[in-house]
Write an enzyme that holds these catalytic residues in place. Structure first.
Site, short mmCIF file in Angstrom:
data_model
loop_
_atom_site.label_atom_id
_atom_site.label_comp_id
_atom_site.label_asym_id
_atom_site.label_seq_id
_atom_site.Cartn_x
_atom_site.Cartn_y
_atom_site.Cartn_z
N HIS A 38 0.82 -1.21 0.00
CA HIS A 38 0.00 0.00 0.00
C HIS A 38 0.86 1.26 0.00
CE1 HIS A 38 -3.37 -2.68 0.70
NE2 HIS A 38 -4.17 -1.66 0.44
N LYS A 118 -9.32 -8.16 7.79
CA LYS A 118 -10.01 -8.43 9.05
C LYS A 118 -9.93 -7.21 9.94
CE LYS A 118 -6.21 -10.54 11.72
NZ LYS A 118 -6.08 -9.75 12.96
#
Lengths: 211, 289
Positions: A38, A118
Site C-alpha cells: 500500500h 479483518k
C-alpha cells in the site's frame, strides 16, 4: 442477510446491491497487498506526478488486475514445488486498519470493488466505498488453512525479493472464498456499530466512581 | 549436549498446526452459545473447521505464525548457548518446511531475513530450575494480537482507575474494548499486575501458558479472573468483532512485585489461535504436551 456468489472483475451494481451481514463467496483473480504494497502504490502511482520508468510494467499489470478487482490484506505462508510453481499453504487475513491512510486513494485510483481483510477499516475507507462503489469483505482471521483451500492457483508474484514473502503482491485465483460484508456502499459499518455499543457497556461497567 | 534439533522442529510443528485441546473445546462451547446463522456463529464454524484441517494436514492454523517465544527451563549445568543454537537451527528448518512464515523484518532496511532469525528474534527466556529435566514452552504470537496488547500505569484518570484490583479491572476491560475484533477475538488475556514495563510483558505472556480451565491459586485473583471473563463478554464485541456472545475465552492474571512508584497493568492479548506447545526431555526421552 443474503448469500451471493461473485466473480472478479465485479460490476459496480453487484457491489452496490450488497449489505452488511451478507455472506459472499468470491471467485476469480485477486491480488494480495498489505503494508509495504500500500505504501508503495500510493508513493509510486498515486502521489507521484510521474510513475517511475522502472515501475511502469507493474503499474500497468496492477491497473488491469485491480480495475473491478479485489485486494486482499494477507501475508501468506507459501511453498514452492519442485517445478517452481508456488502454492499457498496458509493464507488468512491480516489486520486492515493499518492501511486506512492509503486505502481510499487505492480504491479511487484503481477502481477497486472490494477489499478483503479483518478487523474493519475507518471512516475514510467507508466514504470511499460509498463514493466509488466498493465494499469491505471480512474474512475469518486465523482461518488460514481453510482459506488456503479456496486458493486454486498462484498466477504470479511481484516484489517478492524487495518486500519479502508476506508483503509481496501475490496474484491468485480463488474459488468460493468465504467472506462477510462488514462495510457496504450505503455507509454502514458493523465495526462502527459494535464499537459504539461496546463503548456503552464499558461505560456502564466502569461508571461507579472511585479513586 | 545431545542433538535435539529434530525434536525442537516437532515442537514448532505442533505449536503451529495443532491447537491445544482446552482452547478448541472453549471455541466449541462458544459456537454453541451463538445464534445459528449469525456472522458470529459462521466465524466460529470456520475457525473450528480450520483447526481440524490444519491438524490433519500439518499446515499452519494461522498464516501469521508470529514471533516464536521460547520459555526454557533447564537443569543445573546445562549450557544455554547450545540450547539456543539448536532451537535456532530448528526454527530455520521449520520455516523451510512451511510450518512457519518468515517473519523477521529489519526495521532499518525493511528486509525480511527469510529464515525467522534476527536480532532478538526468536525470543528466548532461560531459567535454571531445580528439576532434573529440560522443559521448553513455545508460544507463537501473531502481530495482530501483539498490536492490541496494552500497558497501563495506575492511577489512570480517564477510567478513574486507582492502584487496586478495582483499578486493574477497569483498565483490563478498557483494553478489551480498544482491541475490538482486531486481535482476532475471541481472545485470551494474559495479565501482569506489577513488575516493571519490560517484565510486565514477559510475565503477562507467561500467563498465557496456563490451561483455560485452571483456577488461580490466589483467591482474589481467581475471583477477578472470573468476573473479568463475564464482563468482557458483556461487551458483546463477539468473534471477529462481528458482535456476539463470546469476546474472550479466558483471563489469566499474575501479581508481581512492583516498585513503590510504579503500578503497571500489562495485558497481553492472545488471539483465539493460542498456539502454545510444551516439550520435556527426561532421561533422554522427549515428551510433548
Amino acid at each position: 442477510m443474503a448469500t451471493y456468489e461473485l466473480e472478479t472483475p465485479i460490476p459496480e451494481e453487484a457491489v452496490r446491491a450488497l449489505h452488511v451481514g451478507d455472506t459472499v463467496y468470491l471467485s476469480g483473480l485477486i491480488v494480495t497487498g498489505r503494508d509495504a504494497a500500500h505504501k508503495y502504490m500510493v508513493e509510486n502511482f498515486i502521489r507521484a506526478g510521474v510513475v517511475p520508468a522502472s515501475e511502469q510494467a507493474l503499474y500497468e499489470e496492477l491497473k488491469r488486475l485491480l480495475n473491478g478487482g479485489v485486494i486482499y490484506h494477507c501475508g501468506p505462508v507459501v511453498r514452492q514445488r519442485e517445478d517452481g510453481q508456488w502454492e499457498f499453504v496458509a493464507a488468512g487475513p491480516t489486520t486492515s486498519i493499518r492501511e486506512e491512510p492509503y486505502e481510499a486513494d487505492v480504491i479511487a485510483h484503481f477502481g477497486l470493488r472490494g477489499v478483503i481483510g479483518k478487523g474493519g477499516m475507518g471512516p475514510q475507507t467507508l466514504r470511499a466505498c460509498q463514493e466509488y462503489g466498493a465494499v469491505y469483505f471480512h474474512a475469518v482471521g486465523g482461518a488460514a488453512s481453510l482459506i488456503a483451500d479456496a486458493v486454486k492457483e498462484v498466477v504470479a508474484v511481484y516484489k517478492k525479493e524487495e518486500f519479502g514473502i508476506p508483503e509481496a503482491f501475490w496474484v491468485i485465483r480463488v474459488e468460493g472464498f468465504p467472506v462477510v460484508v462488514t462495510m457496504d456502499t450505503h455507509g454502514r459499518s458493523i465495526h462502527e456499530q459494535v464499537e459504539r455499543s461496546s463503548r456503552d457497556v464499558l461505560n456502564r461497567l466502569v461508571s461507579s466512581s472511585t479513586i | 549436549m545431545e542433538n535435539l534439533v529434530e525434536p525442537f522442529v516437532e515442537l514448532v510443528r505442533r505449536a503451529a498446526t495443532d491447537l491445544p485441546a482446552d482452547v478448541e473445546s472453549a471455541l466449541r462451547a462458544a459456537k454453541e452459545r451463538e445464534e445459528p446463522g449469525t456472522a458470529a456463529a459462521g466465524a466460529l464454524e470456520a475457525i473450528l473447521r480450520n483447526v481440524e484441517l490444519a491438524r490433519e494436514r500439518s499446515t499452519p492454523i494461522c498464516q501469521d505464525t508470529g514471533l516464536p517465544i521460547f520459555y526454557v527451563y533447564h537443569p543445573r549445568g546445562m549450557g544455554t548457548r547450545a540450547l539456543r543454537e539448536q532451537i535456532e537451527r530448528a526454527v530455520v528448518e521449520a520455516t523451510r518446511r512451511a510450518y512457519l512464515r518468515p517473519n523477521a523484518v529489519d526495521p532499518l532496511t525493511g528486509r525480511n531475513s527469510g529464515n525467522n532469525l534476527g536480532r532478538s528474534f526468536p525470543s528466548f527466556h532461560f531459567e535454571e530450575w531445580e528439576e532434573e529435566f529440560l522443559r521448553v514452552d513455545l508460544l507463537l504470537k501473531g502481530g495482530g494480537s501483539e498490536n492490541v496488547s496494552a500497558q497501563y500505569k495506575l492511577p489512570y484518570a480517564p477510567l478513574k482507575a486507582g492502584r487496586d484490583l478495582e483499578g486493574v479491572r477497569r483498565v483490563v476491560l478498557d483494553a478489551v474494548y480498544r482491541a475490538q475484533g482486531k486481535g482476532c477475538a475471541p481472545g485470551i488475556l494474559g495479565v501482569a499486575v506489577g513488575a516493571d514495563r519490560g517484565g510486565g510483558y514477559v510475565c503477562a505472556k507467561e500467563q498465557l501458558f496456563r490451561p483455560l480451565n485452571d483456577t488461580n491459586p490466589v483467591p482474589e485473583l481467581a475471583t477477578l479472573e472470573q468476573r473479568l471473563l463475564e464482563e468482557a463478554n458483556e461487551l458483546s464485541i463477539g468473534p471477529m468483532g462481528f458482535g456476539g456472545k463470546t469476546t474472550v475465552l479466558g483471563v489469566k492474571i499474575g501479581a508481581y512485585h512492583r516498585l513503590p512508584a510504579c503500578y503497571f497493568v500489562t495485558v497481553a492479548y492472545m488471539c483465539w489461535a493460542c498456539r502454545r506447545a510444551r516439550m520435556e526431555v527426561r532421561d533422554g526421552e522427549v515428551v510433548y504436551g
